[in-house]
Design a protein around this motif. Sequence first.
Motif, PDB file in Angstrom:
ATOM      1  N   PRO A 204       0.815  -1.228   0.000  1.00 25.17           N
ATOM      2  CA  PRO A 204       0.000   0.000   0.000  1.00 25.17           C
ATOM      3  C   PRO A 204       0.848   1.278   0.000  1.00 25.17           C
ATOM      4  CG  PRO A 204      -0.851  -1.555   1.623  1.00 25.17           C
ATOM      5  CD  PRO A 204       0.456  -2.098   1.126  1.00 25.17           C
ATOM      6  N   LEU A 205       1.972   1.252   0.699  1.00 29.48           N
ATOM      7  CA  LEU A 205       2.834   2.424   0.723  1.00 29.48           C
ATOM      8  C   LEU A 205       3.554   2.601  -0.612  1.00 29.48           C
ATOM      9  CD1 LEU A 205       4.328   2.166   4.331  1.00 29.48           C
ATOM     10  CD2 LEU A 205       2.348   3.472   3.531  1.00 29.48           C
ATOM     11  N   ARG A 206       3.927   1.496  -1.245  1.00 29.54           N
ATOM     12  CA  ARG A 206       4.544   1.588  -2.574  1.00 29.54           C
ATOM     13  C   ARG A 206       3.572   2.182  -3.581  1.00 29.54           C
ATOM     14  NH1 ARG A 206       7.085  -4.128  -3.879  1.00 29.54           N
ATOM     15  NH2 ARG A 206       5.886  -4.749  -2.100  1.00 29.54           N
ATOM     16  N   ARG A 207       2.306   1.719  -3.521  1.00 30.27           N
ATOM     17  CA  ARG A 207       1.293   2.260  -4.436  1.00 30.27           C
ATOM     18  C   ARG A 207       1.105   3.757  -4.225  1.00 30.27           C
ATOM     19  NH1 ARG A 207      -1.274  -2.707  -3.579  1.00 30.27           N
ATOM     20  NH2 ARG A 207      -2.493  -1.867  -1.862  1.00 30.27           N
ATOM     21  N   GLU A 208       1.090   4.173  -2.970  1.00 32.93           N
ATOM     22  CA  GLU A 208       0.946   5.590  -2.654  1.00 32.93           C
ATOM     23  C   GLU A 208       2.075   6.413  -3.279  1.00 32.93           C
ATOM     24  OE1 GLU A 208       1.355   8.346   1.316  1.00 32.93           O
ATOM     25  OE2 GLU A 208       0.340   6.426   1.535  1.00 32.93           O
ATOM     26  N   ILE A 209       3.288   5.915  -3.188  1.00 26.76           N
ATOM     27  CA  ILE A 209       4.437   6.632  -3.761  1.00 26.76           C
ATOM     28  C   ILE A 209       4.371   6.618  -5.283  1.00 26.76           C
ATOM     29  CG2 ILE A 209       6.948   6.572  -4.019  1.00 26.76           C
ATOM     30  CD1 ILE A 209       7.047   5.557  -1.084  1.00 26.76           C
ATOM     31  N   LEU A 210       4.003   5.474  -5.864  1.00 25.74           N
ATOM     32  CA  LEU A 210       3.933   5.376  -7.320  1.00 25.74           C
ATOM     33  C   LEU A 210       2.856   6.269  -7.916  1.00 25.74           C
ATOM     34  CD1 LEU A 210       4.465   1.542  -7.850  1.00 25.74           C
ATOM     35  CD2 LEU A 210       5.989   3.393  -8.580  1.00 25.74           C
ATOM     36  N   GLU A 211       1.789   6.518  -7.154  1.00 28.33           N
ATOM     37  CA  GLU A 211       0.718   7.378  -7.660  1.00 28.33           C
ATOM     38  C   GLU A 211       1.190   8.815  -7.854  1.00 28.33           C
ATOM     39  OE1 GLU A 211      -2.589   7.014  -4.997  1.00 28.33           O
ATOM     40  OE2 GLU A 211      -3.057   4.985  -5.662  1.00 28.33           O
ATOM     41  N   ARG A 212       2.046   9.290  -6.954  1.00 32.98           N
ATOM     42  CA  ARG A 212       2.532  10.675  -7.028  1.00 32.98           C
ATOM     43  C   ARG A 212       3.990  10.731  -6.575  1.00 32.98           C
ATOM     44  NH1 ARG A 212      -0.895  14.239  -3.608  1.00 32.98           N
ATOM     45  NH2 ARG A 212       0.455  15.817  -4.458  1.00 32.98           N
ATOM     46  N   PRO A 213       4.920  10.270  -7.406  1.00 36.52           N
ATOM     47  CA  PRO A 213       6.326  10.210  -6.989  1.00 36.52           C
ATOM     48  C   PRO A 213       6.965  11.576  -6.757  1.00 36.52           C
ATOM     49  CG  PRO A 213       6.110   9.619  -9.286  1.00 36.52           C
ATOM     50  CD  PRO A 213       4.713   9.736  -8.749  1.00 36.52           C
ATOM     51  N   GLU A 214       6.393  12.632  -7.329  1.00 38.61           N
ATOM     52  CA  GLU A 214       6.971  13.962  -7.137  1.00 38.61           C
ATOM     53  C   GLU A 214       6.419  14.660  -5.896  1.00 38.61           C
ATOM     54  OE1 GLU A 214       3.219  14.175  -9.073  1.00 38.61           O
ATOM     55  OE2 GLU A 214       4.974  13.143  -9.803  1.00 38.61           O
ATOM     56  N   ALA A 215       5.400  14.105  -5.278  1.00 37.16           N
ATOM     57  CA  ALA A 215       4.773  14.721  -4.099  1.00 37.16           C
ATOM     58  C   ALA A 215       5.615  14.462  -2.842  1.00 37.16           C
ATOM     59  CB  ALA A 215       3.369  14.142  -3.899  1.00 37.16           C
TER      60      ALA A 215
ATOM     61  N   LEU B 104       6.515  13.037   0.673  1.00 31.43           N
ATOM     62  CA  LEU B 104       6.124  11.803   1.351  1.00 31.43           C
ATOM     63  C   LEU B 104       5.454  12.153   2.674  1.00 31.43           C
ATOM     64  CD1 LEU B 104       9.385   9.723   0.818  1.00 31.43           C
ATOM     65  CD2 LEU B 104       7.292   9.642  -0.537  1.00 31.43           C
ATOM     66  N   ARG B 105       4.414  11.414   3.001  1.00 32.23           N
ATOM     67  CA  ARG B 105       3.766  11.625   4.298  1.00 32.23           C
ATOM     68  C   ARG B 105       4.717  11.196   5.408  1.00 32.23           C
ATOM     69  NH1 ARG B 105      -0.498   8.763   5.813  1.00 32.23           N
ATOM     70  NH2 ARG B 105       0.200   6.970   4.625  1.00 32.23           N
ATOM     71  N   ARG B 106       4.591  11.839   6.572  1.00 30.57           N
ATOM     72  CA  ARG B 106       5.469  11.538   7.708  1.00 30.57           C
ATOM     73  C   ARG B 106       5.440  10.057   8.091  1.00 30.57           C
ATOM     74  NH1 ARG B 106       7.606  15.735  10.754  1.00 30.57           N
ATOM     75  NH2 ARG B 106       7.447  14.481  12.630  1.00 30.57           N
ATOM     76  N   PRO B 107       4.264   9.378   8.109  1.00 24.17           N
ATOM     77  CA  PRO B 107       4.283   7.937   8.437  1.00 24.17           C
ATOM     78  C   PRO B 107       5.073   7.101   7.420  1.00 24.17           C
ATOM     79  CG  PRO B 107       2.056   8.812   8.646  1.00 24.17           C
ATOM     80  CD  PRO B 107       2.891   9.885   8.016  1.00 24.17           C
ATOM     81  N   VAL B 108       5.065   7.525   6.172  1.00 25.60           N
ATOM     82  CA  VAL B 108       5.831   6.804   5.148  1.00 25.60           C
ATOM     83  C   VAL B 108       7.328   6.985   5.407  1.00 25.60           C
ATOM     84  CG1 VAL B 108       6.330   6.614   2.678  1.00 25.60           C
ATOM     85  CG2 VAL B 108       3.975   7.017   3.449  1.00 25.60           C
ATOM     86  N   VAL B 109       7.733   8.211   5.707  1.00 21.02           N
ATOM     87  CA  VAL B 109       9.146   8.473   6.019  1.00 21.02           C
ATOM     88  C   VAL B 109       9.559   7.683   7.262  1.00 21.02           C
ATOM     89  CG1 VAL B 109      10.838  10.243   6.645  1.00 21.02           C
ATOM     90  CG2 VAL B 109       9.082  10.740   4.926  1.00 21.02           C
ATOM     91  N   ARG B 110       8.695   7.657   8.267  1.00 21.27           N
ATOM     92  CA  ARG B 110       8.979   6.904   9.494  1.00 21.27           C
ATOM     93  C   ARG B 110       9.199   5.432   9.165  1.00 21.27           C
ATOM     94  NH1 ARG B 110      11.186   8.196  13.406  1.00 21.27           N
ATOM     95  NH2 ARG B 110      12.460   6.529  12.670  1.00 21.27           N
ATOM     96  N   ARG B 111       8.347   4.867   8.309  1.00 25.30           N
ATOM     97  CA  ARG B 111       8.464   3.449   7.938  1.00 25.30           C
ATOM     98  C   ARG B 111       9.769   3.193   7.179  1.00 25.30           C
ATOM     99  NH1 ARG B 111       8.589  -1.265   9.455  1.00 25.30           N
ATOM    100  NH2 ARG B 111       7.973  -2.852   7.976  1.00 25.30           N
ATOM    101  N   ILE B 112      10.140   4.107   6.297  1.00 25.28           N
ATOM    102  CA  ILE B 112      11.393   3.967   5.554  1.00 25.28           C
ATOM    103  C   ILE B 112      12.577   3.962   6.517  1.00 25.28           C
ATOM    104  CG2 ILE B 112      12.948   5.147   3.938  1.00 25.28           C
ATOM    105  CD1 ILE B 112      10.346   6.092   2.485  1.00 25.28           C
ATOM    106  N   LEU B 113      12.567   4.867   7.478  1.00 21.73           N
ATOM    107  CA  LEU B 113      13.646   4.908   8.465  1.00 21.73           C
ATOM    108  C   LEU B 113      13.683   3.619   9.287  1.00 21.73           C
ATOM    109  CD1 LEU B 113      13.360   8.621   9.642  1.00 21.73           C
ATOM    110  CD2 LEU B 113      15.086   7.629   8.128  1.00 21.73           C
ATOM    111  N   ASP B 114      12.511   3.095   9.655  1.00 19.30           N
ATOM    112  CA  ASP B 114      12.459   1.839  10.414  1.00 19.30           C
ATOM    113  C   ASP B 114      13.024   0.670   9.614  1.00 19.30           C
ATOM    114  OD1 ASP B 114      11.284   3.219  12.500  1.00 19.30           O
ATOM    115  OD2 ASP B 114       9.250   2.497  12.077  1.00 19.30           O
ATOM    116  N   LEU B 115      12.682   0.611   8.330  1.00 20.29           N
ATOM    117  CA  LEU B 115      13.139  -0.490   7.482  1.00 20.29           C
ATOM    118  C   LEU B 115      14.652  -0.482   7.272  1.00 20.29           C
ATOM    119  CD1 LEU B 115      10.395  -0.535   4.704  1.00 20.29           C
ATOM    120  CD2 LEU B 115      10.797  -2.294   6.444  1.00 20.29           C
ATOM    121  N   THR B 116      15.257   0.669   7.416  1.00 12.86           N
ATOM    122  CA  THR B 116      16.694   0.791   7.170  1.00 12.86           C
ATOM    123  C   THR B 116      17.484   0.929   8.474  1.00 12.86           C
ATOM    124  OG1 THR B 116      16.403   3.161   6.799  1.00 12.86           O
ATOM    125  CG2 THR B 116      16.413   1.744   4.857  1.00 12.86           C
ATOM    126  N   ASP B 117      16.916   0.436   9.553  1.00 16.68           N
ATOM    127  CA  ASP B 117      17.573   0.429  10.861  1.00 16.68           C
ATOM    128  C   ASP B 117      17.965   1.828  11.336  1.00 16.68           C
ATOM    129  OD1 ASP B 117      17.330  -2.346  11.047  1.00 16.68           O
ATOM    130  OD2 ASP B 117      19.194  -2.630   9.928  1.00 16.68           O
TER     131      ASP B 117
END
Length: 93
Positions: free
Chosen positions: A36-47, A49-62
């Motif tokens: 679902p987060l990938r779809r959100e980014i693909l829909e508007r890649p130039e927009a 990123l929402r803070r929860p998406v950034v938080r998840r990215i930081l979590d995934l990368t330790d």
Amino acid sequence: MTTLLEPAPRTTTTTIPTGLTAIPPIAEWWHRLEAPLRREILERPEAPLRRPVVRRILDLTDRETEPVPHFPVRLDENARAYLLGWSGTSGRL
């Protein structure tokens, strides 16, 4: 005779220092990001990123101890190019 010099008016602008990266390179987290987060980014890649998406990215990368930036986080040109190759589309996302 003396003259009074008035200080220059202060402007309040937020600038992001050159080279500051808010999120790690996309190749480190894209394949592990939930669909679902990938779809959100693909829909508007130039927009931004929402803070929860950034938080998840930081979590995934330790980097869970790093705070989410207070400035808008966007994918850079290289990340958008990565998405073009990953999604198998040609042209603009």
